[in-house]
Scaffold this motif. Structure first.
Motif, PDB file in Angstrom:
ATOM      1  N   SER A  75      -9.052   0.806 -11.395  1.00  0.00           N
ATOM      2  CA  SER A  75      -9.656   0.934 -10.076  1.00  0.00           C
ATOM      3  C   SER A  75      -8.628   0.495  -9.040  1.00  0.00           C
ATOM      4  O   SER A  75      -7.825  -0.408  -9.302  1.00  0.00           O
ATOM      5  N   THR A  76      -8.643   1.114  -7.869  1.00  0.00           N
ATOM      6  CA  THR A  76      -7.633   0.819  -6.851  1.00  0.00           C
ATOM      7  C   THR A  76      -8.253   0.671  -5.470  1.00  0.00           C
ATOM      8  O   THR A  76      -9.311   1.222  -5.173  1.00  0.00           O
ATOM      9  N   LYS A  77      -7.555  -0.121  -4.642  1.00  0.00           N
ATOM     10  CA  LYS A  77      -7.832  -0.215  -3.218  1.00  0.00           C
ATOM     11  C   LYS A  77      -6.531   0.136  -2.492  1.00  0.00           C
ATOM     12  O   LYS A  77      -5.536  -0.591  -2.628  1.00  0.00           O
ATOM     13  N   VAL A  78      -6.501   1.220  -1.769  1.00  0.00           N
ATOM     14  CA  VAL A  78      -5.325   1.547  -0.960  1.00  0.00           C
ATOM     15  C   VAL A  78      -5.454   0.765   0.343  1.00  0.00           C
ATOM     16  O   VAL A  78      -6.291   1.066   1.186  1.00  0.00           O
ATOM     17  N   LEU A  79      -4.607  -0.254   0.502  1.00  0.00           N
ATOM     18  CA  LEU A  79      -4.697  -1.139   1.663  1.00  0.00           C
ATOM     19  C   LEU A  79      -3.982  -0.563   2.879  1.00  0.00           C
ATOM     20  O   LEU A  79      -4.307  -0.913   4.013  1.00  0.00           O
ATOM     21  N   GLY A  80      -2.995   0.305   2.635  1.00  0.00           N
ATOM     22  CA  GLY A  80      -2.311   0.910   3.770  1.00  0.00           C
ATOM     23  C   GLY A  80      -1.141   1.779   3.361  1.00  0.00           C
ATOM     24  O   GLY A  80      -0.501   1.529   2.330  1.00  0.00           O
ATOM     25  N   ARG A  81      -0.878   2.822   4.157  1.00  0.00           N
ATOM     26  CA  ARG A  81       0.322   3.661   4.027  1.00  0.00           C
ATOM     27  C   ARG A  81       0.948   3.706   5.410  1.00  0.00           C
ATOM     28  O   ARG A  81       0.280   4.028   6.398  1.00  0.00           O
ATOM     29  N   PHE A  82       2.251   3.373   5.475  1.00  0.00           N
ATOM     30  CA  PHE A  82       2.865   3.113   6.765  1.00  0.00           C
ATOM     31  C   PHE A  82       4.168   3.887   6.963  1.00  0.00           C
ATOM     32  O   PHE A  82       4.972   4.017   6.046  1.00  0.00           O
ATOM     33  N   THR A  83       4.369   4.329   8.171  1.00  0.00           N
ATOM     34  CA  THR A  83       5.567   4.960   8.713  1.00  0.00           C
ATOM     35  C   THR A  83       5.890   6.290   8.027  1.00  0.00           C
ATOM     36  O   THR A  83       5.319   6.663   7.007  1.00  0.00           O
ATOM     37  N   GLU A  84       6.878   6.996   8.630  1.00  0.00           N
ATOM     38  CA  GLU A  84       7.323   8.271   8.082  1.00  0.00           C
ATOM     39  C   GLU A  84       8.013   8.112   6.729  1.00  0.00           C
ATOM     40  O   GLU A  84       8.242   9.100   6.022  1.00  0.00           O
ATOM     41  N   ARG A  85       8.319   6.866   6.338  1.00  0.00           N
ATOM     42  CA  ARG A  85       8.968   6.632   5.044  1.00  0.00           C
ATOM     43  C   ARG A  85       7.966   6.402   3.913  1.00  0.00           C
ATOM     44  O   ARG A  85       8.345   6.214   2.763  1.00  0.00           O
ATOM     45  N   ASP A  86       6.677   6.366   4.241  1.00  0.00           N
ATOM     46  CA  ASP A  86       5.608   6.320   3.238  1.00  0.00           C
ATOM     47  C   ASP A  86       5.617   5.029   2.413  1.00  0.00           C
ATOM     48  O   ASP A  86       5.554   5.050   1.186  1.00  0.00           O
ATOM     49  N   LEU A  87       5.711   3.893   3.090  1.00  0.00           N
ATOM     50  CA  LEU A  87       5.487   2.612   2.439  1.00  0.00           C
ATOM     51  C   LEU A  87       3.999   2.506   2.100  1.00  0.00           C
ATOM     52  O   LEU A  87       3.151   2.716   2.967  1.00  0.00           O
ATOM     53  N   THR A  88       3.662   2.184   0.853  1.00  0.00           N
ATOM     54  CA  THR A  88       2.273   2.145   0.417  1.00  0.00           C
ATOM     55  C   THR A  88       1.973   0.805  -0.260  1.00  0.00           C
ATOM     56  O   THR A  88       2.744   0.344  -1.102  1.00  0.00           O
ATOM     57  N   ILE A  89       0.837   0.198   0.109  1.00  0.00           N
ATOM     58  CA  ILE A  89       0.406  -1.065  -0.482  1.00  0.00           C
ATOM     59  C   ILE A  89      -0.970  -0.856  -1.103  1.00  0.00           C
ATOM     60  O   ILE A  89      -1.919  -0.449  -0.416  1.00  0.00           O
ATOM     61  N   THR A  90      -1.074  -1.126  -2.399  1.00  0.00           N
ATOM     62  CA  THR A  90      -2.293  -0.864  -3.155  1.00  0.00           C
ATOM     63  C   THR A  90      -2.657  -2.083  -3.998  1.00  0.00           C
ATOM     64  O   THR A  90      -1.774  -2.762  -4.529  1.00  0.00           O
ATOM     65  N   LYS A  91      -3.944  -2.356  -4.118  1.00  0.00           N
ATOM     66  CA  LYS A  91      -4.405  -3.376  -5.062  1.00  0.00           C
ATOM     67  C   LYS A  91      -5.021  -2.676  -6.264  1.00  0.00           C
ATOM     68  O   LYS A  91      -5.753  -1.689  -6.121  1.00  0.00           O
ATOM     69  N   ILE A  92      -4.703  -3.196  -7.451  1.00  0.00           N
ATOM     70  CA  ILE A  92      -5.095  -2.567  -8.706  1.00  0.00           C
ATOM     71  C   ILE A  92      -5.967  -3.517  -9.511  1.00  0.00           C
ATOM     72  O   ILE A  92      -5.705  -4.724  -9.538  1.00  0.00           O
ATOM     73  N   ARG A  93      -6.965  -2.971 -10.172  1.00  0.00           N
ATOM     74  CA  ARG A  93      -7.756  -3.739 -11.137  1.00  0.00           C
ATOM     75  C   ARG A  93      -7.851  -2.946 -12.435  1.00  0.00           C
ATOM     76  O   ARG A  93      -8.156  -1.751 -12.423  1.00  0.00           O
ATOM     77  N   TRP A  94      -7.524  -3.614 -13.535  1.00  0.00           N
ATOM     78  CA  TRP A  94      -7.686  -2.992 -14.841  1.00  0.00           C
ATOM     79  C   TRP A  94      -9.121  -3.205 -15.315  1.00  0.00           C
ATOM     80  O   TRP A  94      -9.577  -4.348 -15.469  1.00  0.00           O
ATOM     81  N   ASP A  95      -9.850  -2.114 -15.516  1.00  0.00           N
ATOM     82  CA  ASP A  95     -11.207  -2.177 -16.073  1.00  0.00           C
ATOM     83  C   ASP A  95     -11.178  -2.042 -17.584  1.00  0.00           C
ATOM     84  O   ASP A  95     -12.156  -2.365 -18.265  1.00  0.00           O
ATOM     85  N   ALA A  96     -10.060  -1.572 -18.105  1.00  0.00           N
ATOM     86  CA  ALA A  96      -9.820  -1.463 -19.543  1.00  0.00           C
ATOM     87  C   ALA A  96      -8.337  -1.679 -19.780  1.00  0.00           C
ATOM     88  O   ALA A  96      -7.528  -1.612 -18.839  1.00  0.00           O
ATOM     89  N   ALA A  97      -7.949  -1.944 -21.010  1.00  0.00           N
ATOM     90  CA  ALA A  97      -6.537  -2.221 -21.341  1.00  0.00           C
ATOM     91  C   ALA A  97      -5.761  -0.913 -21.418  1.00  0.00           C
ATOM     92  O   ALA A  97      -5.409  -0.424 -22.501  1.00  0.00           O
TER      93      ALA A  97
END
Length: 286
Positions: free
Chosen positions: A195-217
């Motif tokens: 499962s993921t939360k996309v916290l933000g995508r920034f600038t024309e260079r496409d910096l991306t910050i995401t939070k991840i949760r493993w629901d299974a191994a």
């Protein structure tokens, strides 16, 4: 690839500290996120108390991300982060005055005109022979015998590059730092154990910050198209034959693919730096 379990490292006092306060760090990594784009990654502990960390209102040529591990950070003008928050400081945007009294962070800074750790410490020592670092600023006497004051970090940059720092500071794409509270976002399941939360995508260079949760191994893949940095918040991960806990940094370099498996319930932040297809922007805008 490099794996750095930061909780197993000792704090060391920052000696060449151009700001005010008692600050400790753990060196994590230094290099390039793209050809010509240098970075430094460290954990910092602002001890606080009688020697609280402060810095004047300022801005830089570099981009910066701070992940709050413990405590509260005050960046001035009502901008405050709590434990677990992420702050993105766009190049050129002003922030401060800062006051951090007892907090720890994981920080990454990067720029097309980066000052390496070695160059920073050398410039700091050389500037101290001609002036004084005080209250986050550098004070010196110019060739006309007049007292001059500069932001401390900008003075170091100018000493390294031999040109005004303003020449490298871009017009800010965003006028202020962007503060993110991951708990205010909802996880979205991909149906395959992540499962993921996309916290933000920034600038024309496409910096991306995401939070991840493993629901299974299952595997989370950081592909070869760009540099990635994964920072674990809770739980345990497996990379290759090793297992690692909280506050582990997994660094995946441009050109390699890294797979990380988490125990169910494990959470991590993933920073995707600009991909190789944006490398030409270094020459165009660096």
């Amino acid at each position: 690839m490099e794996i750095i379990p930061t909780d197993e490292m000792d704090w060391k006092t920052v000696v060449a500290n151009a700001r005010v306060g008692d600050v400790q760090n753990k060196y994590v990594r230094e290099g390039e996120v793209l050809p010509g784009v240098g970075y430094a990654a460290d954990c910092y502990n602002y001890v606080g108390g009688e020697n609280v960390f402060t810095a004047p209102r300022h801005r830089h040529d570099f981009e910066q991300i701070r992940i709050s591990m413990t405590g509260v950070q005050d960046f001035g003008r009502g901008q405050v982060t709590e434990e677990g928050w992420i702050a993105y400081f766009p190049a050129g945007a002003y922030y401060g005055p800062e006051r951090i009294d007892g907090a720890s962070i994981f920080q990454i800074q990067w720029s097309d005109a980066w000052v390496s750790r070695t160059a920073h410490d050398k410039a700091y020592a050389e500037l101290k022979e001609k002036g004084v670092f005080s209250d986050g600023k550098y004070v010196y006497t110019d060739e006309n015998g007049e007292s001059q004051t500069k932001d401390a970090l900008n003075a170091i940059w100018e000493h390294v590059y031999r040109r005004p720092a303003a020449s490298a500071i871009p017009a800010p794409r965003y006028p202020d730092p962007i503060l993110m509270n991951p708990d205010a976002f909802e996880y979205v399941s991909d149906g395959d154990g992540l499962s993921t939360k996309v916290l933000g995508r920034f600038t024309e260079r496409d910096l991306t910050i995401t939070k991840i949760r493993w629901d299974a191994a299952v595997d989370f893949e950081m592909p070869a198209d760009r540099t990635y940095c994964l920072f674990t918040n809770d739980g345990e991960i497996a990379v290759g034959d090793g297992r690692f806990g909280r506050h582990t940094v997994v660094w995946s370099d441009l050109g390699e693919t890294v797979r990380v498996t988490g125990d169910p319930g494990t959470e991590a932040l993933c920073i995707a730096f600009p991909s190789a297809r944006f490398a030409s922007l270094v020459a165009d805008h660096g």
